[in-house]
Design a protein around this motif. Structure first.
Motif: not given
Length: 196
Positions: A166-173
């Motif tokens: 849905s667009g969240e950055p992978a590193a942040e998730v």
């Protein structure tokens, strides 16, 4: 006056040297002449209380251990150590070597020590081979190798993948899950959420 200097060792703090101490004291080692290393591997060159035991040895004294593996793992190192003791005029006595008591101060004891040191190293190497073989078989069969239990569930990985979609950055998730991005990707691949 010659003395018996006792040495006991266990590799982990969870193990106990009580049995070794009982055997060494029964063999005539005085409690004041007993040196113990807890949680120290036999593979280490320097062991604090082993070094103290060696410092306490004088010509005519005998270092007493319960089993050969208390000295170390390598036949070469054990033989060099026995030779060093001989050079210092000290002896080595192994209480449970080949079912009996072996004293390197005698020619027969020295020969038995050499043979048992080689057998001890061989036994260690065979055990190591078996462990490595077992790990390889478990890995090839896709079975768990132990280690830390997974804290992040497969469901959490699936939800995290949805957030990334849905667009969240992978590193942040991944950071919010408490894992590195690489670990997240590896887990997601294992679940079939990413192509190999």
């Amino acid at each position: 006056m010659t003395k018996l200097i006792g040495y006991a060792r266990v590799s982990t703090r969870q193990q106990s040297t009580d049995r070794q101490a009982v055997d060494l004291l029964a063999a005539g080692v005085r409690r004041d002449d007993l040196y113990v290393d807890n949680g120290v591997s036999g593979a280490r060159a320097s062991r604090p209380n082993f070094d103290r035991a060696l410092d306490a040895l004088e010509a005519g004294d005998t270092l007493v251990i319960t089993t050969l593996d208390r000295l170390g793992r390598s036949t070469q190192n054990m033989l060099a150590f026995a030779e060093e003791l001989r050079g210092r005029g000290a002896g080595l006595r192994v209480l449970n070597l080949g079912g009996g008591d072996v004293d390197t101060a005698t020619p027969m004891g020295s020969m038995l020590f050499t043979i048992m040191a080689a057998l001890g190293q061989m036994e260690h190497e065979i055990k190591r081979e078996r462990v490595l073989d077992s790990i390889a078989k478990r890995r090839n069969a896709g079975r768990n190798l132990g280690g830390r239990p997974r804290i992040i569930t497969d469901s959490q990985i699936r939800n995290a993948r949805s957030l990334i979609d849905s667009g969240e950055p992978a590193a942040e998730v991944a950071r919010n899950l408490g894992m590195s991005r690489a670990t997240f990707y590896r887990r997601a691949r294992a679940l079939g959420l990413l192509p190999d």
